[in-house]
Design a protein around this motif. Sequence first.
Motif, PDB file in Angstrom:
ATOM      1  N   VAL A 243       0.833  -1.200   0.000  1.00 31.36           N
ATOM      2  CA  VAL A 243       0.000   0.000   0.000  1.00 31.36           C
ATOM      3  C   VAL A 243       0.872   1.256   0.000  1.00 31.36           C
ATOM      4  N   LEU A 244       1.954   1.225   0.754  1.00 32.67           N
ATOM      5  CA  LEU A 244       2.847   2.378   0.834  1.00 32.67           C
ATOM      6  C   LEU A 244       3.834   2.449  -0.326  1.00 32.67           C
ATOM      7  N   GLY A 245       3.801   1.439  -1.192  1.00 33.06           N
ATOM      8  CA  GLY A 245       4.688   1.445  -2.348  1.00 33.06           C
ATOM      9  C   GLY A 245       6.087   0.930  -2.054  1.00 33.06           C
ATOM     10  N   ARG A 246       6.297   0.348  -0.904  1.00 31.12           N
ATOM     11  CA  ARG A 246       7.645  -0.103  -0.542  1.00 31.12           C
ATOM     12  C   ARG A 246       8.096  -1.326  -1.316  1.00 31.12           C
ATOM     13  N   ASP A 247       7.160  -2.161  -1.776  1.00 35.33           N
ATOM     14  CA  ASP A 247       7.570  -3.372  -2.501  1.00 35.33           C
ATOM     15  C   ASP A 247       8.287  -3.015  -3.798  1.00 35.33           C
ATOM     16  N   ARG A 248       8.066  -1.829  -4.308  1.00 34.80           N
ATOM     17  CA  ARG A 248       8.738  -1.338  -5.491  1.00 34.80           C
ATOM     18  C   ARG A 248      10.240  -1.255  -5.292  1.00 34.80           C
ATOM     19  N   GLU A 249      10.642  -1.040  -4.068  1.00 36.01           N
ATOM     20  CA  GLU A 249      12.053  -0.851  -3.777  1.00 36.01           C
ATOM     21  C   GLU A 249      12.796  -2.162  -3.568  1.00 36.01           C
ATOM     22  N   MET A 250      12.057  -3.259  -3.492  1.00 38.07           N
ATOM     23  CA  MET A 250      12.723  -4.545  -3.302  1.00 38.07           C
ATOM     24  C   MET A 250      13.532  -4.889  -4.552  1.00 38.07           C
ATOM     25  N   GLU A 251      14.678  -5.508  -4.317  1.00 37.70           N
ATOM     26  CA  GLU A 251      15.531  -5.908  -5.424  1.00 37.70           C
ATOM     27  C   GLU A 251      14.859  -7.025  -6.218  1.00 37.70           C
ATOM     28  N   ILE A 252      14.938  -6.925  -7.523  1.00 37.13           N
ATOM     29  CA  ILE A 252      14.419  -7.946  -8.428  1.00 37.13           C
ATOM     30  C   ILE A 252      15.613  -8.488  -9.192  1.00 37.13           C
ATOM     31  N   THR A 253      15.723  -9.812  -9.276  1.00 36.13           N
ATOM     32  CA  THR A 253      16.842 -10.409 -10.004  1.00 36.13           C
ATOM     33  C   THR A 253      16.362 -11.522 -10.930  1.00 36.13           C
ATOM     34  N   GLY A 254      17.112 -11.729 -11.970  1.00 38.83           N
ATOM     35  CA  GLY A 254      16.859 -12.797 -12.918  1.00 38.83           C
ATOM     36  C   GLY A 254      18.160 -13.103 -13.646  1.00 38.83           C
ATOM     37  N   THR A 255      18.108 -14.065 -14.550  1.00 40.99           N
ATOM     38  CA  THR A 255      19.296 -14.470 -15.300  1.00 40.99           C
ATOM     39  C   THR A 255      18.975 -14.554 -16.785  1.00 40.99           C
TER      40      THR A 255
ATOM     41  N   GLY B 223      13.584 -16.298 -13.943  1.00 39.08           N
ATOM     42  CA  GLY B 223      13.559 -15.880 -12.544  1.00 39.08           C
ATOM     43  C   GLY B 223      12.656 -14.693 -12.263  1.00 39.08           C
ATOM     44  N   ILE B 224      12.127 -14.083 -13.293  1.00 45.05           N
ATOM     45  CA  ILE B 224      11.164 -12.992 -13.125  1.00 45.05           C
ATOM     46  C   ILE B 224       9.949 -13.350 -13.973  1.00 45.05           C
ATOM     47  N   GLU B 225       8.989 -14.001 -13.342  1.00 43.40           N
ATOM     48  CA  GLU B 225       7.824 -14.456 -14.094  1.00 43.40           C
ATOM     49  C   GLU B 225       6.972 -13.298 -14.601  1.00 43.40           C
ATOM     50  N   ASP B 226       6.909 -12.209 -13.848  1.00 41.56           N
ATOM     51  CA  ASP B 226       6.115 -11.054 -14.243  1.00 41.56           C
ATOM     52  C   ASP B 226       7.052  -9.874 -14.485  1.00 41.56           C
ATOM     53  N   LEU B 227       7.428  -9.687 -15.733  1.00 41.88           N
ATOM     54  CA  LEU B 227       8.381  -8.634 -16.076  1.00 41.88           C
ATOM     55  C   LEU B 227       7.824  -7.230 -15.867  1.00 41.88           C
ATOM     56  N   THR B 228       6.515  -7.091 -15.733  1.00 48.08           N
ATOM     57  CA  THR B 228       5.951  -5.761 -15.462  1.00 48.08           C
ATOM     58  C   THR B 228       6.322  -5.271 -14.066  1.00 48.08           C
ATOM     59  N   LYS B 229       6.867  -6.153 -13.222  1.00 48.07           N
ATOM     60  CA  LYS B 229       7.368  -5.710 -11.917  1.00 48.07           C
ATOM     61  C   LYS B 229       8.572  -4.781 -12.066  1.00 48.07           C
ATOM     62  N   LEU B 230       9.124  -4.724 -13.267  1.00 49.57           N
ATOM     63  CA  LEU B 230      10.242  -3.820 -13.543  1.00 49.57           C
ATOM     64  C   LEU B 230       9.752  -2.400 -13.862  1.00 49.57           C
ATOM     65  N   ARG B 231       8.437  -2.218 -13.937  1.00 52.82           N
ATOM     66  CA  ARG B 231       7.861  -0.907 -14.253  1.00 52.82           C
ATOM     67  C   ARG B 231       8.431   0.173 -13.343  1.00 52.82           C
ATOM     68  N   ARG B 232       8.783   1.306 -13.940  1.00 54.29           N
ATOM     69  CA  ARG B 232       9.362   2.457 -13.235  1.00 54.29           C
ATOM     70  C   ARG B 232      10.698   2.124 -12.572  1.00 54.29           C
ATOM     71  N   ARG B 233      11.394   1.138 -13.115  1.00 54.00           N
ATOM     72  CA  ARG B 233      12.669   0.714 -12.522  1.00 54.00           C
ATOM     73  C   ARG B 233      13.773   0.741 -13.562  1.00 54.00           C
ATOM     74  N   ARG B 234      14.980   0.919 -13.066  1.00 59.95           N
ATOM     75  CA  ARG B 234      16.188   0.732 -13.861  1.00 59.95           C
ATOM     76  C   ARG B 234      16.860  -0.529 -13.351  1.00 59.95           C
ATOM     77  N   PHE B 235      17.588  -1.180 -14.242  1.00 63.88           N
ATOM     78  CA  PHE B 235      18.251  -2.423 -13.865  1.00 63.88           C
ATOM     79  C   PHE B 235      19.466  -2.639 -14.738  1.00 63.88           C
ATOM     80  N   ARG B 236      20.400  -3.401 -14.205  1.00 61.23           N
ATOM     81  CA  ARG B 236      21.606  -3.759 -14.944  1.00 61.23           C
ATOM     82  C   ARG B 236      21.482  -5.189 -15.452  1.00 61.23           C
ATOM     83  N   ILE B 237      21.938  -5.361 -16.662  1.00 59.23           N
ATOM     84  CA  ILE B 237      22.174  -6.698 -17.203  1.00 59.23           C
ATOM     85  C   ILE B 237      23.569  -6.624 -17.806  1.00 59.23           C
TER      86      ILE B 237
END
Length: 166
Positions: free
Chosen positions: A5-17, A98-112
Amino acid sequence: MIDRVLGRDREMEITGTVEEIFVTDRGSKPMRRVDEIETVEGCGIKGDRYCEGTGFWMQYGDVCQVTLISAEDLEYIERELDVRVGDGQHRRNIVVRGIEDLTKLRRRRFRIGEALLEYDRSRPPCKYIQTLTEPGMTRALRNRGGVCVKVVEAGKIKPGDTLVTV
């Protein structure tokens, strides 16, 4: 639940390969598996159709610099829908596990690998894709078509590289 609700889950690290990478230099040509790509800031993948300006959707202004798709979604499509999506028939550049729902990357930057990427939008399938592959591909990829991302910082990407949010 309060974190969501507070939007904190957005800040959790997301990883995949990264499992596989595919490119093609023209919109209607078959995708080919490659061992490494070089991304170009603000353009996409060096040698790929959209960075080269030869993609089918360029004429309509619908350009994705780089596309990602979930390995788990591809397995579901082959197993449950009996549509062949191996060898790049899905027409997406990078297959990530490792990331079944890629829309969880919305509003995020990530390194590959060496590249810094940013979520752009989801990538629904089009009818054109099944003219290049097989009947049923458009329907099979519905809600499983992957996402478009932008190249923020150029770098090389190869299978085995980790996707990690920053």
